[in-house]
Design a protein around this motif. Sequence first.
Motif, PDB file in Angstrom:
ATOM      1  N   LEU A 165       0.825  -1.208   0.000  1.00  0.00           N
ATOM      2  CA  LEU A 165       0.000   0.000   0.000  1.00  0.00           C
ATOM      3  C   LEU A 165       0.863   1.264   0.000  1.00  0.00           C
ATOM      4  N   LYS A 166       1.988   1.195   0.708  1.00  0.00           N
ATOM      5  CA  LYS A 166       2.890   2.364   0.718  1.00  0.00           C
ATOM      6  C   LYS A 166       3.459   2.610  -0.684  1.00  0.00           C
ATOM      7  N   LYS A 167       3.676   1.539  -1.414  1.00  0.00           N
ATOM      8  CA  LYS A 167       4.175   1.715  -2.794  1.00  0.00           C
ATOM      9  C   LYS A 167       3.096   2.359  -3.665  1.00  0.00           C
ATOM     10  N   VAL A 168       1.859   1.959  -3.468  1.00  0.00           N
ATOM     11  CA  VAL A 168       0.765   2.577  -4.232  1.00  0.00           C
ATOM     12  C   VAL A 168       0.676   4.064  -3.877  1.00  0.00           C
ATOM     13  N   ARG A 169       0.753   4.361  -2.578  1.00  0.00           N
ATOM     14  CA  ARG A 169       0.656   5.758  -2.137  1.00  0.00           C
ATOM     15  C   ARG A 169       1.775   6.613  -2.740  1.00  0.00           C
ATOM     16  N   LYS A 170       2.954   6.020  -2.846  1.00  0.00           N
ATOM     17  CA  LYS A 170       4.096   6.760  -3.373  1.00  0.00           C
ATOM     18  C   LYS A 170       3.818   7.171  -4.829  1.00  0.00           C
ATOM     19  N   VAL A 171       3.284   6.245  -5.586  1.00  0.00           N
ATOM     20  CA  VAL A 171       2.952   6.560  -6.983  1.00  0.00           C
ATOM     21  C   VAL A 171       1.887   7.651  -7.037  1.00  0.00           C
ATOM     22  N   VAL A 172       0.868   7.518  -6.188  1.00  0.00           N
ATOM     23  CA  VAL A 172      -0.209   8.517  -6.165  1.00  0.00           C
ATOM     24  C   VAL A 172       0.376   9.890  -5.820  1.00  0.00           C
ATOM     25  N   ASP A 173       1.176   9.960  -4.759  1.00  0.00           N
ATOM     26  CA  ASP A 173       1.723  11.252  -4.327  1.00  0.00           C
ATOM     27  C   ASP A 173       2.657  11.860  -5.368  1.00  0.00           C
ATOM     28  N   GLU A 174       3.485  11.018  -5.958  1.00  0.00           N
ATOM     29  CA  GLU A 174       4.483  11.558  -6.884  1.00  0.00           C
ATOM     30  C   GLU A 174       3.881  11.936  -8.233  1.00  0.00           C
ATOM     31  N   GLU A 175       2.936  11.130  -8.698  1.00  0.00           N
ATOM     32  CA  GLU A 175       2.419  11.368 -10.050  1.00  0.00           C
ATOM     33  C   GLU A 175       1.064  12.062 -10.073  1.00  0.00           C
ATOM     34  N   PHE A 176       0.302  11.943  -8.980  1.00  0.00           N
ATOM     35  CA  PHE A 176      -1.059  12.514  -8.960  1.00  0.00           C
ATOM     36  C   PHE A 176      -1.349  13.159  -7.605  1.00  0.00           C
ATOM     37  N   GLU A 200      -5.652  -2.034  14.608  1.00  0.00           N
ATOM     38  CA  GLU A 200      -5.165  -2.590  13.330  1.00  0.00           C
ATOM     39  C   GLU A 200      -5.409  -1.604  12.195  1.00  0.00           C
ATOM     40  N   VAL A 201      -6.588  -0.960  12.217  1.00  0.00           N
ATOM     41  CA  VAL A 201      -6.921  -0.049  11.112  1.00  0.00           C
ATOM     42  C   VAL A 201      -5.958   1.117  11.050  1.00  0.00           C
ATOM     43  N   ILE A 202      -5.579   1.646  12.204  1.00  0.00           N
ATOM     44  CA  ILE A 202      -4.735   2.851  12.126  1.00  0.00           C
ATOM     45  C   ILE A 202      -3.410   2.567  11.426  1.00  0.00           C
ATOM     46  N   GLU A 203      -2.992   1.312  11.393  1.00  0.00           N
ATOM     47  CA  GLU A 203      -1.773   0.969  10.650  1.00  0.00           C
ATOM     48  C   GLU A 203      -1.920   1.309   9.161  1.00  0.00           C
ATOM     49  N   TYR A 204      -3.153   1.351   8.670  1.00  0.00           N
ATOM     50  CA  TYR A 204      -3.374   1.634   7.244  1.00  0.00           C
ATOM     51  C   TYR A 204      -3.194   3.111   6.900  1.00  0.00           C
ATOM     52  N   PHE A 205      -3.107   3.968   7.939  1.00  0.00           N
ATOM     53  CA  PHE A 205      -2.750   5.369   7.671  1.00  0.00           C
ATOM     54  C   PHE A 205      -1.229   5.498   7.544  1.00  0.00           C
ATOM     55  N   GLY A 206      -0.499   4.492   8.073  1.00  0.00           N
ATOM     56  CA  GLY A 206       0.958   4.561   8.087  1.00  0.00           C
ATOM     57  C   GLY A 206       1.399   5.801   8.836  1.00  0.00           C
ATOM     58  N   ASP A 207       2.472   6.377   8.361  1.00  0.00           N
ATOM     59  CA  ASP A 207       2.974   7.607   8.945  1.00  0.00           C
ATOM     60  C   ASP A 207       2.623   8.712   7.946  1.00  0.00           C
ATOM     61  N   ASP A 208       1.335   8.845   7.684  1.00  0.00           N
ATOM     62  CA  ASP A 208       0.866   9.746   6.623  1.00  0.00           C
ATOM     63  C   ASP A 208       1.426   9.327   5.266  1.00  0.00           C
ATOM     64  N   ASP A 209       1.760   8.028   5.146  1.00  0.00           N
ATOM     65  CA  ASP A 209       2.330   7.585   3.873  1.00  0.00           C
ATOM     66  C   ASP A 209       1.649   6.316   3.356  1.00  0.00           C
ATOM     67  N   GLU A 210       0.413   6.086   3.853  1.00  0.00           N
ATOM     68  CA  GLU A 210      -0.316   4.926   3.325  1.00  0.00           C
ATOM     69  C   GLU A 210      -1.689   5.405   2.835  1.00  0.00           C
ATOM     70  N   CYS A 211      -2.771   5.117   3.525  1.00  0.00           N
ATOM     71  CA  CYS A 211      -4.080   5.602   3.056  1.00  0.00           C
ATOM     72  C   CYS A 211      -4.445   6.927   3.719  1.00  0.00           C
ATOM     73  N   ALA A 221      -5.264   8.107  18.151  1.00  0.00           N
ATOM     74  CA  ALA A 221      -5.179   9.301  17.298  1.00  0.00           C
ATOM     75  C   ALA A 221      -4.631   8.892  15.933  1.00  0.00           C
ATOM     76  N   ILE A 222      -5.003   9.638  14.901  1.00  0.00           N
ATOM     77  CA  ILE A 222      -4.521   9.301  13.554  1.00  0.00           C
ATOM     78  C   ILE A 222      -3.559  10.391  13.076  1.00  0.00           C
ATOM     79  N   PRO A 223      -2.706  10.077  12.097  1.00  0.00           N
ATOM     80  CA  PRO A 223      -1.740  11.084  11.624  1.00  0.00           C
ATOM     81  C   PRO A 223      -2.456  12.339  11.113  1.00  0.00           C
ATOM     82  N   PRO A 224      -1.746  13.479  11.130  1.00  0.00           N
ATOM     83  CA  PRO A 224      -2.397  14.762  10.804  1.00  0.00           C
ATOM     84  C   PRO A 224      -3.025  14.833   9.418  1.00  0.00           C
ATOM     85  N   GLY A 225      -2.494  14.094   8.461  1.00  0.00           N
ATOM     86  CA  GLY A 225      -3.040  14.201   7.093  1.00  0.00           C
ATOM     87  C   GLY A 225      -4.161  13.218   6.817  1.00  0.00           C
TER      88      GLY A 225
END
Length: 548
Positions: free
Chosen positions: A227-238, A253-264, A297-301
């Motif tokens: 998912l972090k790889k998908v996010r990277k493409v989204v952030d860099e290209e779109f 478990e769900v909060i892990e999907y926010f990553g460090d503001d680098d996942e969903c 708490a979830i990451p700021p973004g």
Amino acid sequence: MTVSTDAEWFKTAVFYEVLVRSFADSNNDGIGDLKGLSSKLDYLQWLGIDCLWLPPFFPSPLRDGGYDVADYTGVLPELGTVDDMRDLLTATRERGMKVIIDFVMNHTSDAHPWFQASRSDPSGPYGAFYVWRDQPEEYLDARVIFIDSISSNWSFDEVRGQYFWHRFYAHQPDLNFESPRVLEEILDAVRFWLELGVDGFRLDAVPYLIEQDGTNCENLPGTHEILKKVRKVVDEEFPGKIMLCEANQWPNEVIEYFGDDDECHMAFHFPVMPRLYLGIREGSRASISQILADTPAIPPGCQWGTFLRNHDELTLEMVTEDERQYMWSEYAPDPRMKCNLGIRRRLAPLVDGDRRRIELLHGLLLALPGSPVLYYGDEIGMGDNIWLQDRDGVRTPMQWTEGPGAGFSSAEVDTFPYPLIDSPGYGPEVLNVAAQQADPASLLHWLRDTLAIRRDRPVFGRGDFTDLGGADAVFSFVRSLEGTVVVCVNNLSATAQSVELDVSAWSTSAADVIYGSPAELTLDAELLRLSLAPYAFCWINLGGSGDA
Ligand code: NOJ
Ligand code: CA
């Protein structure tokens, strides 16, 4: 209207899930389509919707509502074309609205050419695209999700002479994300839709991307890496496009999907949803307060996605066994209402069509932390049909008018994907958009007005949340943002309630009601006192702190 350029638009947006097939039919073949949806955008804008979520509209054998994708970059012909999708995106943009689409990363349909190639040519380019084994011996600690229909996550394929892995139906083989080529193909499809102009994705079934023997095969580190790889493409290209994940998991478990503001960017809050229904049935806030206290708490973004209903069963996966039994006994009195670990009913029938409880549930949805995701038809209190197969009973045609095809289509009704609702009190002759638009006292107008109150107050989207505790039957909390303080008081019970709330932690010179009709409202010595009718709720702006 101009489209928001705010990169964090999703934090204050109201989402609306709309099944293209069931919404509006433009060419009168009996099937809702993209052009039909485009013709209804004025209605959705009038209602106050910011972003549409379109479940799968791709080529598919439709054995799981389109979540069995046979081509990631096409449109199912009966729903329209890629050009129709482009037109829809243009038309939404012109109205200041956005569109996210479902993306089913975990699995394809068995009709997908990749699967067909994988089974017939094991050493060919698609040979490793799926999870094949000689024996069904691995990953046995993974639960079965569709317990009503399947008994194993392994099925034997006669052509290849091996077993393949599937977390859902046997016609939905899981992709093998251990193979880097799978992710490359997925990323190409992601790029295709982002280039066309969609504003992001609802990512289906993400906890199951990677398997590992000896685990329950959910939420594994490798899954997060993907998912972090998908996010990277989204952030860099779109940049500015969003990922909303469907992970039906506990908060930690769900909060892990926010990553460090680098996942969903967003994740659905599954555990809170059934507890809202539980709370208004028990007349107790205990379970809601508890799950929110357990929500980190979830990451700021990032932002939660909250919802009352969607196209699936009302899932009871994220409650305790006792709570599940209670929910089934109270909300699924007919065994046919049970579906997998959930309930195949719509919002209005779940609460006996009671306006007070429909409004209260929405009051909670709109005021709790997160961006609300509405489900088409619930804005008019549409009914369900528990006798349709699987989860189809909550996917019936939208009821626009009282005419024979309910304004959904002028084709013969027996060509519709699902029959119109005909249960007493819920058929189109008594329940439809046109009638409710003409009636200022309707549920539809009520929701529109309440969404408008929320829209003017970013505190609901971005503010902090504080549970005020107190009486068990009344769920009281504060949303606060940069000097704006809103107290939300919800009477979960069937009897009138008076409460006394300590709001000394906030500025308390004045109390202005922005929604509701609380009685005996007083504010003195930093105690807010008020009374609420059964199932009533109110929002009170404190401290004369302004509205925004
Ligand atoms: C979750 C979707 O919401 C549901 O409708 C579908 O059946 C499963 N994922 C499998 O894709
Ligand atoms: Ca059509």
